[in-house]
Design a protein around this motif. Sequence first.
Motif, mmCIF file in Angstrom:
data_model
loop_
_atom_site.group_PDB
_atom_site.id
_atom_site.type_symbol
_atom_site.label_atom_id
_atom_site.label_comp_id
_atom_site.label_asym_id
_atom_site.label_seq_id
_atom_site.Cartn_x
_atom_site.Cartn_y
_atom_site.Cartn_z
ATOM 1 N N GLU A 54 2.337 7.478 8.333
ATOM 2 C CA GLU A 54 2.220 6.024 8.472
ATOM 3 C C GLU A 54 3.521 5.347 8.047
ATOM 4 O OE1 GLU A 54 -0.648 2.384 6.909
ATOM 5 O OE2 GLU A 54 -0.638 4.271 5.832
ATOM 6 N N THR A 55 3.847 4.247 8.714
ATOM 7 C CA THR A 55 5.000 3.434 8.356
ATOM 8 C C THR A 55 4.507 2.099 7.817
ATOM 9 O OG1 THR A 55 6.345 4.448 10.096
ATOM 10 C CG2 THR A 55 7.101 2.325 9.223
ATOM 11 N N VAL A 56 5.008 1.702 6.666
ATOM 12 C CA VAL A 56 4.668 0.396 6.093
ATOM 13 C C VAL A 56 5.966 -0.346 5.788
ATOM 14 C CG1 VAL A 56 2.478 1.172 5.105
ATOM 15 C CG2 VAL A 56 4.547 1.258 3.720
ATOM 16 N N THR A 72 0.841 -1.196 0.000
ATOM 17 C CA THR A 72 0.000 0.000 0.000
ATOM 18 C C THR A 72 0.870 1.237 0.000
ATOM 19 O OG1 THR A 72 -0.087 0.110 2.408
ATOM 20 C CG2 THR A 72 -1.842 -1.137 1.323
ATOM 21 N N ILE A 73 0.271 2.344 -0.404
ATOM 22 C CA ILE A 73 0.957 3.631 -0.315
ATOM 23 C C ILE A 73 0.724 4.164 1.091
ATOM 24 C CG2 ILE A 73 1.023 6.011 -1.159
ATOM 25 C CD1 ILE A 73 0.119 4.923 -3.877
#
Length: 121
Positions: free
Chosen positions: A33-35, A27-28
Amino acid sequence: MSDYNRKQPLIAVVGSLNMDLVVKTDTIPEEGETVSGEELHYLAGGKGANQAVAAARLGAQTTMIGAVGSDGFGEHLLHSLTESGADASRVRILETRLPGPLSSRRLAPRGQCTRRRLVAA
């Protein structure tokens, strides 16, 4: 055909050489947010370097004029130019403890792409 038309074009490109860091994600990330990334790729880039590589691959005698850092990224960028047939002898190697320009890209499903630029001078 005249001799003029048979000569190999001489092209000098003055521009940037960047190391692109490409991360594949599911996901972007939203703001803040941290992915987690699935894959990380290091790709030679920069508008100037890309033009020099394209011209050299098309058969022009091409010289790149620019600068890179004295780190591993700089070495990779110079190698990429010479492997493509461009002359990198006019690319200055800057002695610094900081990396050269970086471009970060996050690739998400369905071809969506976001771009963030990190520049250390």
